[in-house]
Motif scaffolding. Structure first.
Motif, mmCIF file in Angstrom:
data_model
loop_
_atom_site.group_PDB
_atom_site.id
_atom_site.type_symbol
_atom_site.label_atom_id
_atom_site.label_comp_id
_atom_site.label_asym_id
_atom_site.label_seq_id
_atom_site.Cartn_x
_atom_site.Cartn_y
_atom_site.Cartn_z
ATOM 1 N N GLU A 130 20.895 -1.795 31.626
ATOM 2 C CA GLU A 130 21.127 -1.731 30.214
ATOM 3 C C GLU A 130 20.716 -0.074 29.955
ATOM 4 O O GLU A 130 21.191 0.450 28.966
ATOM 5 C CB GLU A 130 20.441 -2.620 29.345
ATOM 6 C CG GLU A 130 20.559 -4.161 29.909
ATOM 7 C CD GLU A 130 21.878 -4.882 29.829
ATOM 8 O OE1 GLU A 130 22.994 -3.850 29.803
ATOM 9 O OE2 GLU A 130 22.367 -5.975 30.149
ATOM 10 N N GLU A 139 24.188 -11.554 26.609
ATOM 11 C CA GLU A 139 25.278 -10.877 27.563
ATOM 12 C C GLU A 139 26.695 -11.268 27.281
ATOM 13 O O GLU A 139 27.558 -10.599 27.021
ATOM 14 C CB GLU A 139 25.086 -11.544 29.038
ATOM 15 C CG GLU A 139 23.992 -10.813 29.753
ATOM 16 C CD GLU A 139 23.781 -9.267 29.875
ATOM 17 O OE1 GLU A 139 25.008 -8.615 29.589
ATOM 18 O OE2 GLU A 139 22.677 -8.858 30.213
ATOM 19 N N GLU A 153 28.254 -6.133 32.231
ATOM 20 C CA GLU A 153 27.808 -7.169 31.354
ATOM 21 C C GLU A 153 28.223 -8.394 31.858
ATOM 22 O O GLU A 153 27.604 -9.468 31.877
ATOM 23 C CB GLU A 153 28.141 -7.048 30.023
ATOM 24 C CG GLU A 153 27.793 -5.568 29.303
ATOM 25 C CD GLU A 153 26.278 -5.215 29.322
ATOM 26 O OE1 GLU A 153 25.736 -5.877 29.917
ATOM 27 O OE2 GLU A 153 26.136 -4.182 28.617
ATOM 28 N N HIS A 162 26.335 -9.641 34.803
ATOM 29 C CA HIS A 162 25.025 -10.092 34.414
ATOM 30 C C HIS A 162 25.046 -11.602 33.795
ATOM 31 O O HIS A 162 24.386 -12.142 33.979
ATOM 32 C CB HIS A 162 24.371 -9.066 33.274
ATOM 33 C CG HIS A 162 24.115 -7.766 33.558
ATOM 34 N ND1 HIS A 162 23.645 -6.724 32.627
ATOM 35 C CD2 HIS A 162 23.760 -7.288 34.845
ATOM 36 C CE1 HIS A 162 23.433 -5.765 33.018
ATOM 37 N NE2 HIS A 162 23.475 -5.778 34.452
HETATM 38 FE FE LIG Z 1 24.065 -6.612 30.390
#
Ligand SMILES: [Fe+2]
Ligand SMILES: [Fe+2]
Length: 187
Positions: A92, A142, A174, A177
């Protein structure tokens, strides 16, 4: 600025031709204070800087949330998930740097103001003390980030190819994630 050049294909004897707009090339030699932004950029620079600044706020809140979760999970002796939170925090951070850099290239000012951070961020901060609640809060954040970046990419389209590419590379991370978090959630 905001002088839209004529880059449409020209009609010539019933035949379409692709030809550059020479007056816009000449105009690019002037307005040097605009840096990387040349006449064909179009009138949406301010809107794109605003979108990017909101994304920057989102990344900064995500960094804080993941760091908080890293130290909390470490205290719970959940080292594997703690490490995962730290890796996300670092990624991030990279996202925030790419976004801030692009804002400056567009002649905007990156907004790091802590006062308005949570108000401008799409995703929420979270101070859960229980592991599953942390994973859940991160997955929600996310998913919000994925939705926001997807919308931004479709709004920007061909209006700013460089910004779109930056956002596309962030979006794919993302998605990774979210995928990793959902594995932890069901584990
Ligand atoms: Fe993320
Ligand atoms: Fe991110």
């Amino acid at each position: 600025m905001n002088m839209k050049p004529n880059v449409q294909p020209l009609q010539n004897a019933g035949e379409q031709r692709l030809q550059l707009d020479q007056s816009a090339l000449d105009a690019a030699k002037r307005s040097l204070e605009d840096g990387a932004v040349t006449p064909s950029y179009g009138p949406w620079r301010e809107d794109i800087v605003k979108l990017l600044n909101d994304a920057l706020a989102t990344e900064l809140v995500c960094i804080l949330r993941y760091r908080r979760h890293y130290y909390t999970a470490k205290g719970l002796a959940s080292s594997a998930i703690a490490e995962e939170f730290m890796v996300h925090a670092q990624e991030e951070t990279e996202h925030s740097e790419k976004i801030a850099e692009r804002i400056v290239q567009l002649g905007g000012e990156p907004d790091f103001s802590p006062d308005s951070l949570t108000r401008r961020s799409h995703a929420d901060y979270d101070a859960s003390s229980e592991l599953n609640a942390m994973i859940r809060a991160n997955l929600i954040a996310e998913r919000v980030a994925i939705e926001a970046y997807t919308q931004m990419i479709s709004l920007i389209g061909d209006k700013d190819v460089t910004t779109r590419r930056v956002l596309e590379s962030i979006l794919s991370q993302e998605q990774e994630h979210a995928d990793e978090l959902s594995d932890w959630l069901s584990a």
